[in-house]
Write a protein that holds these residues in place. Structure first.
Motif, PDB file in Angstrom:
ATOM      1  N   ARG A  58       0.838  -1.201   0.000  1.00 34.23           N
ATOM      2  CA  ARG A  58       0.000   0.000   0.000  1.00 34.23           C
ATOM      3  C   ARG A  58       0.872   1.250   0.000  1.00 34.23           C
ATOM      4  NH1 ARG A  58      -3.278  -1.036   4.128  1.00 34.23           N
ATOM      5  NH2 ARG A  58      -4.990  -1.620   2.755  1.00 34.23           N
ATOM      6  N   ASN A  59       1.882   1.283   0.838  1.00 33.29           N
ATOM      7  CA  ASN A  59       2.762   2.449   0.895  1.00 33.29           C
ATOM      8  C   ASN A  59       3.501   2.648  -0.423  1.00 33.29           C
ATOM      9  OD1 ASN A  59       2.051   3.010   3.545  1.00 33.29           O
ATOM     10  ND2 ASN A  59       3.730   1.817   4.418  1.00 33.29           N
ATOM     11  N   PHE A  60       3.907   1.561  -1.048  1.00 39.02           N
ATOM     12  CA  PHE A  60       4.596   1.658  -2.331  1.00 39.02           C
ATOM     13  C   PHE A  60       3.685   2.292  -3.379  1.00 39.02           C
ATOM     14  CE2 PHE A  60       5.574   0.083  -6.557  1.00 39.02           C
ATOM     15  CZ  PHE A  60       6.933   0.327  -6.664  1.00 39.02           C
ATOM     16  N   ILE A  61       2.437   1.832  -3.439  1.00 38.83           N
ATOM     17  CA  ILE A  61       1.500   2.366  -4.423  1.00 38.83           C
ATOM     18  C   ILE A  61       1.241   3.851  -4.180  1.00 38.83           C
ATOM     19  CG2 ILE A  61      -0.935   2.289  -5.149  1.00 38.83           C
ATOM     20  CD1 ILE A  61      -0.745  -0.776  -4.912  1.00 38.83           C
ATOM     21  N   LEU A  62       1.084   4.246  -2.928  1.00 39.14           N
ATOM     22  CA  LEU A  62       0.865   5.661  -2.629  1.00 39.14           C
ATOM     23  C   LEU A  62       2.059   6.514  -3.054  1.00 39.14           C
ATOM     24  CD1 LEU A  62      -0.830   5.491   0.905  1.00 39.14           C
ATOM     25  CD2 LEU A  62      -1.921   5.702  -1.344  1.00 39.14           C
ATOM     26  N   GLU A  63       3.270   6.000  -2.840  1.00 39.11           N
ATOM     27  CA  GLU A  63       4.467   6.727  -3.257  1.00 39.11           C
ATOM     28  C   GLU A  63       4.533   6.856  -4.769  1.00 39.11           C
ATOM     29  OE1 GLU A  63       6.670   8.449  -1.484  1.00 39.11           O
ATOM     30  OE2 GLU A  63       5.371   8.015   0.214  1.00 39.11           O
ATOM     31  N   ARG A  64       4.133   5.806  -5.473  1.00 45.40           N
ATOM     32  CA  ARG A  64       4.138   5.847  -6.940  1.00 45.40           C
ATOM     33  C   ARG A  64       3.085   6.823  -7.468  1.00 45.40           C
ATOM     34  NH1 ARG A  64       8.467   5.307  -9.037  1.00 45.40           N
ATOM     35  NH2 ARG A  64       8.793   6.323  -7.030  1.00 45.40           N
ATOM     36  N   ILE A  65       1.952   6.906  -6.787  1.00 51.38           N
ATOM     37  CA  ILE A  65       0.929   7.868  -7.188  1.00 51.38           C
ATOM     38  C   ILE A  65       1.457   9.290  -7.037  1.00 51.38           C
ATOM     39  CG2 ILE A  65      -1.327   8.831  -6.579  1.00 51.38           C
ATOM     40  CD1 ILE A  65      -2.178   5.948  -5.874  1.00 51.38           C
ATOM     41  N   LYS A  66       2.129   9.551  -5.921  1.00 55.46           N
ATOM     42  CA  LYS A  66       2.713  10.883  -5.720  1.00 55.46           C
ATOM     43  C   LYS A  66       3.791  11.177  -6.760  1.00 55.46           C
ATOM     44  CE  LYS A  66       3.518  10.422  -1.206  1.00 55.46           C
ATOM     45  NZ  LYS A  66       3.914  10.794   0.186  1.00 55.46           N
TER      46      LYS A  66
END
Length: 255
Positions: A172-180
């Protein structure tokens, strides 16, 4: 002056004469990570499916990048990437074959296609798994591949519908970082989630939907100010949601 990327004007979608989306008007500006919150049945996914032209509105207008979806759909489609809640990948294809399949739909060929595949897989850190079949991936890796498939044609607007459901915190944290990171590269993002902390972490502006309508819209601080009783009161976004809808968002998490 910031450009308007998404403009919804009086948008209505009815099923059996019941309005699932009810006279919704909204503008999303270039460069935003725009959060769309609401309980199940609020009309979020229906709204996004209409924005993507997967559903036809009963009434109202949709403009994307100044183009009307009724008249200029062929100009609009290459500008959008959609990451649905249900995985849109082929389990029996390799990672690179999945990205190739979706990217080639936009008439990207040859060296440009190869570069696009490599870039998308690298962005979600799956380059070392490019030759592995999707069916061998963990849930988090499948979500990352799903994002790569939407990135190959380099869309200017990315729409994420519950992209972190059912995955571990690290993924989840990885995906949020990629979205940013996508947003930092100039991509406008629409993001829906049942997880309030995700919206708090990444969204610049938020709309709360209930019963097909927008009940509040603004920056996170503007929304909190709507329900604060005094300037020093600590308010969470979840408290705002409860006040605006009378519902606890967590009660509607699926799965």
């Amino acid at each position: 002056m910031e450009k308007t990327v998404v403009k919804l004007d009086g948008l209505i979608k009815k099923y059996d004469n019941k309005a699932v989306v009810d006279a919704l008007s909204l503008e999303i500006r270039e460069g935003e990570i725009f959060g769309l919150l609401g309980p199940n049945g609020a009309g979020k996914s229906t709204t996004m499916n209409m924005i993507c032209s997967l559903l036809k509105p009963t009434a109202g207008e949709i403009e994307l990048f100044g183009y009307n979806t009724k008249k200029d759909l062929n100009k609009i489609k290459p500008l959008i990437g959609y990451i649905p809640q249900d995985l849109a990948i082929y389990e029996n294809l390799k990672a690179w074959e999945n990205v190739e399949l979706f990217t080639s739909l936009y008439d990207i060929k040859g060296k440009e296609l190869k570069t696009a595949i490599d870039s998308a897989l690298d962005f979600v850190e799956l380059s070392d798994k490019r030759n592995a079949f999707a069916k061998t991936f963990s849930g988090g890796m499948k979500r990352r591949l799903n994002i790569a498939c939407a990135l190959g044609h380099q869309p200017k607007l990315l729409i994420f519908d519950e992209p972190t459901v059912g995955i571990d915190p690290q993924s989840r944290n990885f995906i949020l970082e990629r979205i940013k990171a996508c947003n930092a590269n100039g991509t406008t993002v629409i993001y829906t989630s049942h997880y309030m902390e995700e919206v708090e972490a990444i969204c610049t502006r938020v709309a709360i939907m209930d019963n097909g309508k927008i009940v509040a819209c603004g920056t996170k601080e503007e929304l909190k100010n709507m329900v604060r009783k005094n300037p020093d009161e600590e308010i969470s976004l979840e408290q705002v949601f409860l006040t605006m809808t009378g519902k606890k968002l967590r009660d509607f998490v699926e799965g």
